[in-house]
Design an enzyme around this catalytic site. Structure first.
Site, PDB file in Angstrom:
ATOM      1  N   ASP A  86       0.856  -1.183   0.000  1.00 42.41           N
ATOM      2  CA  ASP A  86       0.000   0.000   0.000  1.00 42.41           C
ATOM      3  C   ASP A  86       0.897   1.239   0.000  1.00 42.41           C
ATOM      4  OD1 ASP A  86      -2.010   1.878   0.251  1.00 42.41           O
ATOM      5  OD2 ASP A  86      -2.379   1.472   2.375  1.00 42.41           O
ATOM      6  N   ASP A  93       0.658   4.296  -1.022  1.00 42.40           N
ATOM      7  CA  ASP A  93       0.170   5.625  -0.652  1.00 42.40           C
ATOM      8  C   ASP A  93      -0.524   5.642   0.713  1.00 42.40           C
ATOM      9  OD1 ASP A  93      -2.151   4.302  -1.240  1.00 42.40           O
ATOM     10  OD2 ASP A  93      -2.735   5.577  -2.926  1.00 42.40           O
ATOM     11  N   ASP A 133      -3.291   4.526   1.897  1.00 41.67           N
ATOM     12  CA  ASP A 133      -4.714   4.872   1.978  1.00 41.67           C
ATOM     13  C   ASP A 133      -5.576   3.700   2.437  1.00 41.67           C
ATOM     14  OD1 ASP A 133      -4.652   3.245  -0.247  1.00 41.67           O
ATOM     15  OD2 ASP A 133      -5.502   4.719  -1.632  1.00 41.67           O
ATOM     16  N   ASP A 168      -7.200  -0.641  -5.306  1.00 40.79           N
ATOM     17  CA  ASP A 168      -6.803   0.765  -5.427  1.00 40.79           C
ATOM     18  C   ASP A 168      -6.332   0.998  -6.863  1.00 40.79           C
ATOM     19  OD1 ASP A 168      -5.905   3.322  -5.173  1.00 40.79           O
ATOM     20  OD2 ASP A 168      -4.642   2.959  -3.418  1.00 40.79           O
ATOM     21  N   ASP A 214      -1.658   7.699  -5.057  1.00 41.58           N
ATOM     22  CA  ASP A 214      -2.351   8.922  -4.650  1.00 41.58           C
ATOM     23  C   ASP A 214      -3.324   8.574  -3.527  1.00 41.58           C
ATOM     24  OD1 ASP A 214      -3.817  11.237  -4.292  1.00 41.58           O
ATOM     25  OD2 ASP A 214      -4.141  11.599  -6.429  1.00 41.58           O
ATOM     26  N   ASN A 263     -14.356   2.988  -9.148  1.00 36.79           N
ATOM     27  CA  ASN A 263     -15.541   2.185  -9.462  1.00 36.79           C
ATOM     28  C   ASN A 263     -15.679   1.890 -10.951  1.00 36.79           C
ATOM     29  OD1 ASN A 263     -16.393   4.615 -10.503  1.00 36.79           O
ATOM     30  ND2 ASN A 263     -18.235   4.806  -9.220  1.00 36.79           N
ATOM     31  N   ILE A 278     -15.924   3.958 -13.423  1.00 34.01           N
ATOM     32  CA  ILE A 278     -16.758   4.921 -14.147  1.00 34.01           C
ATOM     33  C   ILE A 278     -16.008   6.249 -14.221  1.00 34.01           C
ATOM     34  CG2 ILE A 278     -18.960   6.167 -14.165  1.00 34.01           C
ATOM     35  CD1 ILE A 278     -20.115   3.830 -12.506  1.00 34.01           C
ATOM     36  N   SER A 322     -13.161 -14.280  12.639  1.00 28.69           N
ATOM     37  CA  SER A 322     -12.876 -15.241  11.575  1.00 28.69           C
ATOM     38  C   SER A 322     -14.127 -15.716  10.854  1.00 28.69           C
ATOM     39  CB  SER A 322     -12.118 -16.443  12.140  1.00 28.69           C
ATOM     40  OG  SER A 322     -12.831 -17.003  13.226  1.00 28.69           O
TER      41      SER A 322
END
Length: 578
Positions: A180, A182, A184, A202, A207, A228, A230, A260
């Site tokens: 990860d 960035d 986030d 991501d 960013d 997403n 789009i 779990s």
């Protein structure tokens, strides 16, 4: 419901012909340095090794010689080679003499000889007497160190096992993606190690402001900031697609703060069943190990595969809250987070686990959060199990602290559902007289036998429910009901807490769905994981998802269906997948 670190125990069995199921994995303080845990691991390992020789009509030395070839190249095979190099001759000697796995593991000091615990039938002279005799012969033959010799190395110091131990202990302390860049909370490329199997992918991994669930930046005219799938502008209208297709549709993501059961713990039963092990059994072990033996991508809360077909190690129906939410609004694509942690209790959720939830009250979209700690606060492996259950007052304090955290974290319009604890009495009722996979060859180990063995060692996942003592099972359910009452009471007093999200209470659906399943001709065991004898299996996860969705619909919590879904599909297809 095993703690992350305890997955090393599974690794221990994976460097043998099989891994041990979660039935040994529930205690936060347990490690392979603990004699009782090492004992259970060793006993399972040796028993399956011996059974494989019978199944293959091999001598035990020939079986040991080829056992590591069952694993793919990598840390698991290296670990197997390390163990066989150190213990192989001793194991061969004892199995050739028809010693049981209990005797073997005591003889090589993976088990203490100070107790009477045994999984398989005890020798006629008594297990302690037999072990003393066996150890004396092993020392005489040079197959076991004498009192004056240096001791054998600890598990993680055995040559070949260092890499495997580092792999298990080297990630996941905060239950965040290992990859990860960035920071986030979302991974761009890695599926396992808390990556995209656990949280939406991501799409802009460098960013921090762009990730699943983010409010679109500049209407996503130039890039897909909320991942997403789009983005861009409709050439016919000049309006950004994000605005045209998603704005005003009340989209929200799905997250679970759980254990779990939420993460969907599953050990393939073939791993422990010598009659079913073949050259393909362990081919996906690295992948499974890196996901902590959890299957969030197929879980009731955040599963996103619509079939188990891509996975040879798990089978059953699939449905999830996330899939239903996405089906209703394609703008919510990839907006999911599974913070299910093996062994999680309310205290750990408050102090550690919840910090991994990635949401900003200003820059992100609303979120539907399930608080689902359904058993570990009453489950432990102590002989005085009731004394180690979470007290209602402590449970209340932890839950309130989590609600306070969510109040400062979630965007307005979010919803939180607190799920009650399960009634685990169904476990013993449905399984106690059935044969466990480890006893499949000779039908010599039932779940009742396994429960008694683990309780004797003090490492049971749930002494209270996995127990022949009906009074203790009832007391465990009584405490579970008390803790569920705490959650219900918090929801009733939600107005006093001045929360900026909707708060709801849902009774645990497992008991109701089991009753319905039985009335339709099914049996309890068909919905329970066969290896650990504790968790809901794949089919049960799908039924739990159905029950959750019914509840959400009854409370009008799910957003309305997006009328633009077909347009989204026609323009953006699978929206970049997962």
């Amino acid at each position: 419901m095993c703690p992350r670190a305890i997955c090393l125990l599974l690794a221990a069995l994976l460097v043998s012909p099989f891994p041990k199921g979660e039935a040994f994995l529930f205690q936060p303080t347990t490690s392979l340095g603990d004699t009782d845990t090492s004992c259970a691991v060793c006993t399972a390992l040796i028993s399956v090794l011996e059974q494989l020789a019978v199944v293959h009509n091999n001598t035990i030395d020939k079986e040991v010689e080829k056992i590591c070839d069952l694993f793919p190249q990598g840390s698991v095979r290296k670990g197997c080679i390390g163990i066989i190099a150190l213990y192989g001759p001793t194991i061969i000697n004892l199995i050739e003499k028809k010693e049981t796995a209990d005797v073997v593991c005591r003889a090589i000091d993976f088990c203490s000889n100070d107790h009477q615990c045994h999984l398989f039938p005890s020798p006629s002279e008594g297990i302690q007497t037999r072990v003393k005799y066996v150890k004396m012969n092993l020392v005489a033959k040079g197959l076991l160190p004498s009192a004056s010799d240096p001791p054998l190395p600890k598990f993680c110091k055995i040559p070949g096992l260092e890499e495997l131990c580092k792999k298990i202990f080297g990630f996941g302390n905060n239950h965040l993606p290992i990859e990860d860049s960035d920071n986030d909370g979302f991974s761009g490329h890695t599926e396992t190690l808390r990556g995209t199997d656990w949280r939406g992918k991501d799409c802009v991994p460098d960013d921090r402001a762009q990730h699943p669930g983010a409010k679109p930046i500049d209407a996503d005219k130039d890039s897909d900031s909320n991942c997403n799938g789009i983005a861009g502008v409709n050439p016919a209208t000049g309006v950004p697609y994000e605005t045209e297709l998603c704005e005003g549709t009340n989209q929200m993501g799905v997250a679970v703060l759980g254990d779990s059961a939420s993460a969907h713990f599953h050990v393939p039963p073939t791993y422990l069943n010598a009659t079913a092990i073949n050259n393909h059994t362990y081919q996906n072990i690295e992948f499974i190990l890196e996901n902590e033996f959890d299957w969030p991508e197929l879980s009731s809360m955040t599963g996103y595969f619509n079939s188990t077909q891509p996975f040879p190690d798990i089978h059953g129906h699939v449905n999830s809250t996330y899939m239903v939410n996405r089906h209703r609004n394609r703008c919510a694509h990839r907006d999911f987070q599974n913070l299910g942690v093996n062994g999680a209790r309310a205290g750990a959720m408050n102090t550690t686990i919840q910090q991994g939830l990635s949401r900003d009250p200003q820059s992100d979209l609303p979120l539907l959060v399930y608080y689902a700690l359904i058993g570990n606060d009453v489950c432990n492996g102590h002989n005085d199990t009731v004394a180690h259950m979470t007290l209602p007052d402590d449970f209340r304090k932890s839950a309130i602290a989590t609600l306070s955290f969510l109040n400062n974290t979630l965007p307005k319009g979010s919803q939180v559902v607190m799920m009650g604890l399960v009634d685990g009495r169904v476990l013993y009722e449905g399984l106690h007289n059935r044969t466990h996979p480890i006893g499949a060859l000779r039908n010599d180990v039932t779940y009742k036998d396994l429960y008694a063995y683990l309780n004797c060692l003090g490492i049971s996942p749930c002494t209270g429910w996995m127990n022949a003592n009906a009074t203790l099972r009832n007391l465990t359910t009584q405490r579970a009901e008390e803790l569920s009452g705490v959650l219900s009471g918090l929801v009733d007093s939600a107005e006093d807490m001045k929360l900026n999200f909707g708060l709801h209470y849902m009774e645990n659906p497992v008991q109701a769905l089991i009753s319905k399943f039985i009335s339709g001709g099914g049996q309890i065991w068909e919905l329970i994981e066969p290896v650990d004898g504790f968790h809901p299996n794949q089919d049960a996860n799908a039924l739990i998802a159905d029950a959750i969705v019914d509840f959400l619909n009854s409370k009008n919590i799910l957003p309305p269906v997006n009328p633009n879904n077909e347009k989204i599909i026609s323009i953006f297809g699978d929206q970049g997948g997962y």
